[in-house]
Structures are given as C-alpha cells and as structure tokens.
Design a protein around this motif. Sequence first.
Motif, PDB file in Angstrom:
ATOM      1  N   LEU A  10     -15.747 -49.559 -78.695  1.00  0.00           N
ATOM      2  CA  LEU A  10     -16.789 -48.741 -79.313  1.00  0.00           C
ATOM      3  C   LEU A  10     -18.148 -49.444 -79.289  1.00  0.00           C
ATOM      4  O   LEU A  10     -19.189 -48.785 -79.281  1.00  0.00           O
ATOM      5  N   GLY A  11     -18.118 -50.770 -79.326  1.00  0.00           N
ATOM      6  CA  GLY A  11     -19.376 -51.525 -79.321  1.00  0.00           C
ATOM      7  C   GLY A  11     -19.994 -51.683 -80.702  1.00  0.00           C
ATOM      8  O   GLY A  11     -21.169 -52.038 -80.813  1.00  0.00           O
ATOM      9  N   PHE A  12     -19.223 -51.400 -81.746  1.00  0.00           N
ATOM     10  CA  PHE A  12     -19.707 -51.656 -83.106  1.00  0.00           C
ATOM     11  C   PHE A  12     -18.535 -52.014 -84.014  1.00  0.00           C
ATOM     12  O   PHE A  12     -17.388 -51.682 -83.711  1.00  0.00           O
ATOM     13  N   PRO A  13     -18.805 -52.730 -85.131  1.00  0.00           N
ATOM     14  CA  PRO A  13     -17.720 -53.146 -86.030  1.00  0.00           C
ATOM     15  C   PRO A  13     -17.201 -51.990 -86.891  1.00  0.00           C
ATOM     16  O   PRO A  13     -17.986 -51.189 -87.402  1.00  0.00           O
ATOM     17  N   LEU A  14     -15.889 -51.889 -87.001  1.00  0.00           N
ATOM     18  CA  LEU A  14     -15.264 -50.870 -87.849  1.00  0.00           C
ATOM     19  C   LEU A  14     -15.024 -51.409 -89.255  1.00  0.00           C
ATOM     20  O   LEU A  14     -15.018 -50.652 -90.222  1.00  0.00           O
ATOM     21  N   THR A  15     -14.775 -52.736 -89.332  1.00  0.00           N
ATOM     22  CA  THR A  15     -14.517 -53.364 -90.631  1.00  0.00           C
ATOM     23  C   THR A  15     -15.397 -54.588 -90.779  1.00  0.00           C
ATOM     24  O   THR A  15     -15.902 -55.135 -89.788  1.00  0.00           O
ATOM     25  N   CYS A  16     -15.608 -54.992 -92.011  1.00  0.00           N
ATOM     26  CA  CYS A  16     -16.253 -56.294 -92.218  1.00  0.00           C
ATOM     27  C   CYS A  16     -15.334 -57.130 -93.091  1.00  0.00           C
ATOM     28  O   CYS A  16     -14.723 -56.641 -94.035  1.00  0.00           O
ATOM     29  N   ARG A  17     -15.174 -58.378 -92.684  1.00  0.00           N
ATOM     30  CA  ARG A  17     -14.173 -59.253 -93.302  1.00  0.00           C
ATOM     31  C   ARG A  17     -14.845 -60.331 -94.147  1.00  0.00           C
ATOM     32  O   ARG A  17     -15.784 -60.974 -93.677  1.00  0.00           O
ATOM     33  N   ALA A  18     -14.380 -60.495 -95.348  1.00  0.00           N
ATOM     34  CA  ALA A  18     -14.841 -61.590 -96.198  1.00  0.00           C
ATOM     35  C   ALA A  18     -13.733 -62.622 -96.236  1.00  0.00           C
ATOM     36  O   ALA A  18     -12.675 -62.375 -96.821  1.00  0.00           O
ATOM     37  N   ALA A  19     -13.939 -63.753 -95.539  1.00  0.00           N
ATOM     38  CA  ALA A  19     -12.896 -64.776 -95.449  1.00  0.00           C
ATOM     39  C   ALA A  19     -12.844 -65.584 -96.737  1.00  0.00           C
ATOM     40  O   ALA A  19     -13.866 -65.853 -97.354  1.00  0.00           O
ATOM     41  N   GLY A  20     -11.641 -65.988 -97.142  1.00  0.00           N
ATOM     42  CA  GLY A  20     -11.455 -66.882 -98.289  1.00  0.00           C
ATOM     43  C   GLY A  20     -11.885 -66.288 -99.614  1.00  0.00           C
ATOM     44  O   GLY A  20     -11.763 -65.081 -99.833  1.00  0.00           O
ATOM     45  N   GLY A  21     -12.347 -67.151-100.531  1.00  0.00           N
ATOM     46  CA  GLY A  21     -12.721 -66.697-101.875  1.00  0.00           C
ATOM     47  C   GLY A  21     -11.516 -66.741-102.783  1.00  0.00           C
ATOM     48  O   GLY A  21     -10.388 -66.940-102.334  1.00  0.00           O
ATOM     49  N   ASN A  63      -9.777 -64.515-104.316  1.00  0.00           N
ATOM     50  CA  ASN A  63      -8.692 -63.569-104.059  1.00  0.00           C
ATOM     51  C   ASN A  63      -8.287 -63.515-102.582  1.00  0.00           C
ATOM     52  O   ASN A  63      -7.658 -62.557-102.145  1.00  0.00           O
ATOM     53  N   GLY A  64      -8.683 -64.522-101.828  1.00  0.00           N
ATOM     54  CA  GLY A  64      -8.257 -64.594-100.429  1.00  0.00           C
ATOM     55  C   GLY A  64      -9.019 -63.681 -99.502  1.00  0.00           C
ATOM     56  O   GLY A  64      -8.558 -63.365 -98.424  1.00  0.00           O
ATOM     57  N   GLY A  65     -10.210 -63.273 -99.893  1.00  0.00           N
ATOM     58  CA  GLY A  65     -11.041 -62.425 -99.032  1.00  0.00           C
ATOM     59  C   GLY A  65     -10.496 -61.024 -98.928  1.00  0.00           C
ATOM     60  O   GLY A  65      -9.636 -60.619 -99.712  1.00  0.00           O
ATOM     61  N   GLY A  66     -10.996 -60.268 -97.953  1.00  0.00           N
ATOM     62  CA  GLY A  66     -10.538 -58.888 -97.795  1.00  0.00           C
ATOM     63  C   GLY A  66     -11.341 -58.197 -96.721  1.00  0.00           C
ATOM     64  O   GLY A  66     -12.218 -58.802 -96.104  1.00  0.00           O
ATOM     65  N   SER A  67     -11.004 -56.942 -96.467  1.00  0.00           N
ATOM     66  CA  SER A  67     -11.696 -56.160 -95.437  1.00  0.00           C
ATOM     67  C   SER A  67     -12.137 -54.817 -95.989  1.00  0.00           C
ATOM     68  O   SER A  67     -11.427 -54.201 -96.794  1.00  0.00           O
ATOM     69  N   LEU A  68     -13.311 -54.406 -95.564  1.00  0.00           N
ATOM     70  CA  LEU A  68     -13.853 -53.096 -95.918  1.00  0.00           C
ATOM     71  C   LEU A  68     -14.241 -52.371 -94.644  1.00  0.00           C
ATOM     72  O   LEU A  68     -14.587 -53.015 -93.653  1.00  0.00           O
ATOM     73  N   LEU A  69     -14.247 -51.046 -94.669  1.00  0.00           N
ATOM     74  CA  LEU A  69     -14.791 -50.310 -93.526  1.00  0.00           C
ATOM     75  C   LEU A  69     -16.312 -50.397 -93.582  1.00  0.00           C
ATOM     76  O   LEU A  69     -16.901 -50.276 -94.656  1.00  0.00           O
ATOM     77  N   THR A  70     -16.917 -50.591 -92.442  1.00  0.00           N
ATOM     78  CA  THR A  70     -18.383 -50.556 -92.352  1.00  0.00           C
ATOM     79  C   THR A  70     -18.839 -49.091 -92.414  1.00  0.00           C
ATOM     80  O   THR A  70     -18.024 -48.176 -92.194  1.00  0.00           O
ATOM     81  N   PRO A  71     -20.111 -48.831 -92.705  1.00  0.00           N
ATOM     82  CA  PRO A  71     -20.601 -47.440 -92.650  1.00  0.00           C
ATOM     83  C   PRO A  71     -20.322 -46.802 -91.283  1.00  0.00           C
ATOM     84  O   PRO A  71     -19.883 -45.652 -91.204  1.00  0.00           O
TER      85      PRO A  71
END
Lengths: 113, 113
Positions: free
Chosen positions: B60-71, B73-81
């Motif tokens: 697609l050429g664009f990110p579907l999710t954004c990942r927060a590593a660590g932290g 609660n062990g980070g997590g993933s969200l859908l990008t707009p």
Amino acid sequence: MKAVTRITFFNENQEKFFGEGPCRLLHAIEETGSLRSAALSMGMAYTKALKILNNAEHSLGFPLTCRAAGGKNGGGSLLTPQGKEWLKRYEQYRDACIHANEALYLEFFPEQQ
Amino acid sequence: MKAVTRITFFNENQEKFFGEGPCRLLHAIEETGSLRSAALSMGMAYTKALKILNNAEHSLGFPLTCRAAGGKNGGGSLLTPQGKEWLKRYEQYRDACIHANEALYLEFFPEQQ
C-alpha cells in the motif's frame, strides 16, 4: 494494485463443490476426452480429479460427465448435456460478477485508474 | 446451494496483499490494542501476523498500524488514521461486490430461490 474476484459454490452442508478448479477440470475433460488425461494435463492426481467430480455431481444432483469404461482405447469421459449447461451458466455468472466488481472498483478506488 | 464472493487485492508484482485474513487481523488489533494479542486471538503465529502486516503496508505504501515498543505494559499497536480509512474502504468495496453478486445470483439461478 488490483482487486480479484473469486466465486465459489457451496452446497447445503456448507462444503465447497464448484469454482475455478472444477471449471478448468471440466474444460480439460472436454479437450482430452478423458478424466485421466485431464487430470494429467493439470498436474493433478487422478484420484483427486475423481473426488472433485464426484463431489460436484453429488452436490448438484446430476452427472457432469459420462464415463465409458474399457474398450480398445481404454474408455474415456465426455461432458453430459447437463454438465455443459452447468459449466456455461457458472461461467456466465462468474463473468457477470467479475464485470460488476470491476465497475465497482472504478467507483471505490478512482485514484487507481 | 449458494455462491460466495471473495475479494483479494494484489500488488504490482501479482502478490496477494489484502483480503479477509488481513481484514480480520486489523479488527483484532483494534479490539486488543496489540498485534501479539490479535494474532493469539486468531490462533495465528505472531511472526505470521507481522509478515501479513508488513506485506500489506509495503504494497500500500503507507503504515496500517503504529507500534509502541516496550513501556510498563509491554507496548502495543494501534491502527493509524490511514489504516482505519483503508479498512473502511476495503469493507465498503467488498460489501458492494457481495451485494451486486447476490443480485446477479437471483438473475442467473432463479430456480434456487
């Protein structure tokens, strides 16, 4: 990118019984005059081709091919009139779906043109 | 019997990159807030889920999710707009195709009603 449509027919037990694989198999039987040769031309085991055919015939409730066992040339298979009619209707429906979905693609993804 | 429509998106290299599997994965990420939990909820290996995601994003050429590593609660993933927008368009297109093909089914197989 492009969007591809696949059409699969399911029977009352939610089992697949017809789609592109069986469609190609019927055409190969028409061309070669034999289930064994048709399977061979598709790189498919004869037993798998027979299973696909039996499964489709059982789900549809009518024979797609008629088999002549033995004889000087080892028998062969032909499509029945009902088999030819089913194949034609499947392809007409599949093509109409592909056509409709391509028109929708232009509508939903106009920037891809 | 019934006819089922499946829509699959292919990239310029004729490789599949989006369809019902990736669609369900994105929904599971939205629900769980994590790629790992999403994969687990689908009975899918984390590495396979990551591969599906990377493959779709690359095509697609664009990110579907954004990942927060660590932290904590062990980070997590969200859908990008953009990810949410793509998912919505995919589902709208898929549903329009299914609807159109169901209407065609009534036309081509009237005796099945």
